[in-house]
Write a protein that holds these residues in place. Structure first.
Motif, PDB file in Angstrom:
ATOM      1  N   THR A   1       0.849  -1.232   0.067  1.00 59.51           N
ATOM      2  CA  THR A   1       0.035  -0.043   0.054  1.00 59.51           C
ATOM      3  C   THR A   1       0.892   1.318   0.022  1.00 59.51           C
ATOM      4  O   THR A   1       0.713   2.437  -0.751  1.00 59.51           O
ATOM      5  CB  THR A   1      -0.926  -0.029   1.116  1.00 59.51           C
ATOM      6  OG1 THR A   1      -1.647  -1.165   1.336  1.00 59.51           O
ATOM      7  CG2 THR A   1      -1.912   1.155   1.284  1.00 59.51           C
ATOM      8  N   PHE A   2       1.925   1.302   0.822  1.00 57.50           N
ATOM      9  CA  PHE A   2       2.941   2.391   1.006  1.00 57.50           C
ATOM     10  C   PHE A   2       3.350   2.591  -0.437  1.00 57.50           C
ATOM     11  O   PHE A   2       3.463   3.823  -0.825  1.00 57.50           O
ATOM     12  CB  PHE A   2       4.104   2.072   2.054  1.00 57.50           C
ATOM     13  CG  PHE A   2       4.842   3.000   2.107  1.00 57.50           C
ATOM     14  CD1 PHE A   2       4.356   4.503   2.551  1.00 57.50           C
ATOM     15  CD2 PHE A   2       6.122   2.864   1.710  1.00 57.50           C
ATOM     16  CE1 PHE A   2       5.558   5.417   2.803  1.00 57.50           C
ATOM     17  CE2 PHE A   2       6.974   3.968   1.688  1.00 57.50           C
ATOM     18  CZ  PHE A   2       6.798   5.213   2.458  1.00 57.50           C
ATOM     19  N   ALA A   3       3.967   1.433  -1.121  1.00 53.43           N
ATOM     20  CA  ALA A   3       4.554   1.698  -2.411  1.00 53.43           C
ATOM     21  C   ALA A   3       3.485   2.170  -3.534  1.00 53.43           C
ATOM     22  O   ALA A   3       4.068   3.001  -4.167  1.00 53.43           O
ATOM     23  CB  ALA A   3       5.167   0.509  -2.915  1.00 53.43           C
TER      24      ALA A   3
ATOM     25  N   ILE B   1       1.087   3.928  -3.185  1.00 53.50           N
ATOM     26  CA  ILE B   1       0.701   5.410  -2.833  1.00 53.50           C
ATOM     27  C   ILE B   1       1.842   6.222  -3.270  1.00 53.50           C
ATOM     28  O   ILE B   1       1.650   7.556  -3.553  1.00 53.50           O
ATOM     29  CB  ILE B   1       0.288   5.612  -1.107  1.00 53.50           C
ATOM     30  CG1 ILE B   1      -0.956   5.292  -1.227  1.00 53.50           C
ATOM     31  CG2 ILE B   1       0.378   7.188  -0.763  1.00 53.50           C
ATOM     32  CD1 ILE B   1      -1.510   5.352   0.489  1.00 53.50           C
ATOM     33  N   LEU B   2       3.047   5.875  -3.178  1.00 52.89           N
ATOM     34  CA  LEU B   2       4.393   6.618  -3.448  1.00 52.89           C
ATOM     35  C   LEU B   2       4.473   6.957  -5.102  1.00 52.89           C
ATOM     36  O   LEU B   2       5.100   7.774  -5.450  1.00 52.89           O
ATOM     37  CB  LEU B   2       5.394   6.122  -2.875  1.00 52.89           C
ATOM     38  CG  LEU B   2       5.663   6.122  -1.358  1.00 52.89           C
ATOM     39  CD1 LEU B   2       6.913   5.753  -0.930  1.00 52.89           C
ATOM     40  CD2 LEU B   2       5.674   7.792  -0.969  1.00 52.89           C
ATOM     41  N   ILE B   3       4.083   5.595  -5.801  1.00 50.17           N
ATOM     42  CA  ILE B   3       4.119   5.977  -7.307  1.00 50.17           C
ATOM     43  C   ILE B   3       3.534   7.046  -7.743  1.00 50.17           C
ATOM     44  O   ILE B   3       4.376   7.872  -8.702  1.00 50.17           O
ATOM     45  CB  ILE B   3       3.394   4.538  -8.051  1.00 50.17           C
ATOM     46  CG1 ILE B   3       4.225   3.333  -7.649  1.00 50.17           C
ATOM     47  CG2 ILE B   3       3.343   4.803  -9.444  1.00 50.17           C
ATOM     48  CD1 ILE B   3       3.672   2.009  -8.071  1.00 50.17           C
ATOM     49  N   PRO B   4       2.356   7.531  -7.449  1.00 51.82           N
ATOM     50  CA  PRO B   4       1.853   8.809  -7.970  1.00 51.82           C
ATOM     51  C   PRO B   4       2.898  10.038  -7.590  1.00 51.82           C
ATOM     52  O   PRO B   4       2.896  11.040  -8.236  1.00 51.82           O
ATOM     53  CB  PRO B   4       0.446   9.060  -7.765  1.00 51.82           C
ATOM     54  CG  PRO B   4      -0.081   7.777  -7.325  1.00 51.82           C
ATOM     55  CD  PRO B   4       1.186   6.895  -6.902  1.00 51.82           C
ATOM     56  N   LEU B   5       3.382   9.764  -6.456  1.00 51.77           N
ATOM     57  CA  LEU B   5       4.181  10.941  -5.945  1.00 51.77           C
ATOM     58  C   LEU B   5       5.434  11.235  -6.690  1.00 51.77           C
ATOM     59  O   LEU B   5       6.252  12.165  -6.571  1.00 51.77           O
ATOM     60  CB  LEU B   5       4.599  10.805  -4.589  1.00 51.77           C
ATOM     61  CG  LEU B   5       3.250  10.960  -3.545  1.00 51.77           C
ATOM     62  CD1 LEU B   5       3.769  10.819  -2.097  1.00 51.77           C
ATOM     63  CD2 LEU B   5       2.639  12.359  -3.771  1.00 51.77           C
ATOM     64  N   LEU B   6       5.884  10.243  -7.439  1.00 53.87           N
ATOM     65  CA  LEU B   6       7.246  10.288  -8.147  1.00 53.87           C
ATOM     66  C   LEU B   6       7.067  11.516  -9.228  1.00 53.87           C
ATOM     67  O   LEU B   6       8.060  12.154  -9.443  1.00 53.87           O
ATOM     68  CB  LEU B   6       7.622   9.052  -8.982  1.00 53.87           C
ATOM     69  CG  LEU B   6       7.853   7.781  -8.221  1.00 53.87           C
ATOM     70  CD1 LEU B   6       8.038   6.588  -9.036  1.00 53.87           C
ATOM     71  CD2 LEU B   6       9.194   8.100  -7.292  1.00 53.87           C
ATOM     72  N   ALA B   7       6.083  11.712  -9.639  1.00 57.85           N
ATOM     73  CA  ALA B   7       5.767  12.864 -10.806  1.00 57.85           C
ATOM     74  C   ALA B   7       5.921  14.210  -9.926  1.00 57.85           C
ATOM     75  O   ALA B   7       6.294  15.006 -10.684  1.00 57.85           O
ATOM     76  CB  ALA B   7       4.548  12.621 -11.452  1.00 57.85           C
ATOM     77  N   LEU B   8       5.796  14.238  -8.798  1.00 53.03           N
ATOM     78  CA  LEU B   8       5.661  15.507  -8.105  1.00 53.03           C
ATOM     79  C   LEU B   8       6.983  15.724  -7.314  1.00 53.03           C
ATOM     80  O   LEU B   8       7.147  16.617  -6.425  1.00 53.03           O
ATOM     81  CB  LEU B   8       4.616  15.715  -6.719  1.00 53.03           C
ATOM     82  CG  LEU B   8       3.324  15.357  -7.440  1.00 53.03           C
ATOM     83  CD1 LEU B   8       2.275  15.184  -6.281  1.00 53.03           C
ATOM     84  CD2 LEU B   8       2.901  16.529  -8.340  1.00 53.03           C
TER      85      LEU B   8
ATOM     86  N   GLY C   1       2.783  19.093   0.348  1.00 49.75           N
ATOM     87  CA  GLY C   1       1.206  19.421   0.565  1.00 49.75           C
ATOM     88  C   GLY C   1       0.576  17.810   0.673  1.00 49.75           C
ATOM     89  O   GLY C   1      -0.188  17.773   1.476  1.00 49.75           O
ATOM     90  N   LEU C   2       0.837  17.189  -0.298  1.00 50.01           N
ATOM     91  CA  LEU C   2       0.169  15.749  -0.317  1.00 50.01           C
ATOM     92  C   LEU C   2       0.673  14.667   0.609  1.00 50.01           C
ATOM     93  O   LEU C   2      -0.120  13.564   1.162  1.00 50.01           O
ATOM     94  CB  LEU C   2       0.132  15.080  -1.862  1.00 50.01           C
ATOM     95  CG  LEU C   2      -0.500  15.753  -2.903  1.00 50.01           C
ATOM     96  CD1 LEU C   2      -0.312  15.636  -4.107  1.00 50.01           C
ATOM     97  CD2 LEU C   2      -2.334  16.003  -2.433  1.00 50.01           C
ATOM     98  N   LEU C   3       1.961  14.781   0.757  1.00 52.01           N
ATOM     99  CA  LEU C   3       2.758  13.785   1.376  1.00 52.01           C
ATOM    100  C   LEU C   3       2.150  13.245   3.013  1.00 52.01           C
ATOM    101  O   LEU C   3       1.772  12.101   3.311  1.00 52.01           O
ATOM    102  CB  LEU C   3       3.989  14.009   1.724  1.00 52.01           C
ATOM    103  CG  LEU C   3       4.920  12.889   2.074  1.00 52.01           C
ATOM    104  CD1 LEU C   3       4.805  11.680   1.344  1.00 52.01           C
ATOM    105  CD2 LEU C   3       6.259  13.236   2.316  1.00 52.01           C
ATOM    106  N   PRO C   4       1.751  14.409   3.677  1.00 53.31           N
ATOM    107  CA  PRO C   4       1.093  14.160   4.956  1.00 53.31           C
ATOM    108  C   PRO C   4      -0.515  13.307   5.069  1.00 53.31           C
ATOM    109  O   PRO C   4      -0.552  12.533   5.643  1.00 53.31           O
ATOM    110  CB  PRO C   4       0.782  15.586   5.735  1.00 53.31           C
ATOM    111  CG  PRO C   4       1.655  16.516   4.928  1.00 53.31           C
ATOM    112  CD  PRO C   4       2.092  15.733   3.418  1.00 53.31           C
ATOM    113  N   PHE C   5      -1.270  13.704   3.961  1.00 48.99           N
ATOM    114  CA  PHE C   5      -2.563  13.028   3.849  1.00 48.99           C
ATOM    115  C   PHE C   5      -2.323  11.539   3.424  1.00 48.99           C
ATOM    116  O   PHE C   5      -3.189  10.885   3.865  1.00 48.99           O
ATOM    117  CB  PHE C   5      -3.175  13.808   2.844  1.00 48.99           C
ATOM    118  CG  PHE C   5      -3.567  15.257   3.341  1.00 48.99           C
ATOM    119  CD1 PHE C   5      -4.488  15.243   4.246  1.00 48.99           C
ATOM    120  CD2 PHE C   5      -3.018  16.279   2.894  1.00 48.99           C
ATOM    121  CE1 PHE C   5      -4.976  16.673   4.756  1.00 48.99           C
ATOM    122  CE2 PHE C   5      -3.177  17.508   3.303  1.00 48.99           C
ATOM    123  CZ  PHE C   5      -4.219  17.800   4.397  1.00 48.99           C
ATOM    124  N   LEU C   6      -1.338  11.269   2.565  1.00 47.43           N
ATOM    125  CA  LEU C   6      -0.947   9.910   1.998  1.00 47.43           C
ATOM    126  C   LEU C   6      -0.425   9.255   3.061  1.00 47.43           C
ATOM    127  O   LEU C   6      -0.860   7.949   3.431  1.00 47.43           O
ATOM    128  CB  LEU C   6      -0.194  10.086   0.846  1.00 47.43           C
ATOM    129  CG  LEU C   6      -0.663  10.687  -0.515  1.00 47.43           C
ATOM    130  CD1 LEU C   6       0.482  10.705  -1.502  1.00 47.43           C
ATOM    131  CD2 LEU C   6      -2.026  10.019  -0.792  1.00 47.43           C
TER     132      LEU C   6
END
Length: 164
Positions: free
Chosen positions: A37-39, A41-48, A56-61
């Motif tokens: 689940t952690f991995a 959730i991190l995949i879409p964050l690679l673009a950011l 801004g998104l990391l704490p909510f994820l």
């Protein structure tokens, strides 16, 4: 099935039945699910990466991953129930170890102990209880419907007083 007799012979002088809730997610599966689940959730964050939006998104994820971990851990903790029914020649003794550490006990003369099945009246279909000694106690309420039916049939057979 999430219950087992210590002795297969129903005429043995002392028998124990251990019942526990089904655990579909073992500890390694729990850890693997949280990691996956952690991995994911991190995949879409690679673009950011490198942008302010990531922070801004990391704490909510991370809050979402923490919520999933908390819910699964709580479910595992609530399923730590063990019921032990001991049958001797003279006594039927049931001990229930609850998740919070509390213990509940019921003892009855084996001659008067009977298994009852409440097909529709109980909190779950095919609700199984033991009656005797002026009390009626539930047994195996956490089992599936088919398992409760099989348990009832085994209790009907095994609660009969043994010949002397």
């Amino acid at each position: 099935m999430p219950y087992s007799w210590t002795t297969a012979d129903p005429t043995a002088p002392t028998r124990e039945l251990h019942l526990w809730p089904h655990q579909s997610l073992p500890p390694t599966g729990f850890a693997g699910f949280i990691l996956a689940t952690f991995a994911m959730i991190l995949i879409p964050l690679l673009a950011l990466l490198g942008s302010v939006l990531l922070w801004g998104l990391l704490p909510f994820l991370m809050l979402a991953v923490g919520g999933i971990w908390f819910a699964l851990a709580r479910s595992r903790r609530n399923a730590r129930i063990l019921e032990i029914l001991t049958l001797t020649r003279e006594r039927a003794h049931l001990v229930r170890h609850n998740p919070n550490g509390a213990t509940q006990e019921w003892t009855c003369n084996r001659y008067w102990a009977t298994a009852q099945m409440h097909r529709k009246e109980g909190p779950v279909p095919h609700y199984v209880t033991l009656r005797g000694g002026g009390r009626e106690v539930e047994i195996g309420a956490f089992l599936s419907e088919e398992e409760r039916i099989a348990l009832y049939q085994e209790l009907q057979r095994d609660l009969r007083p043994l010949p002397r």
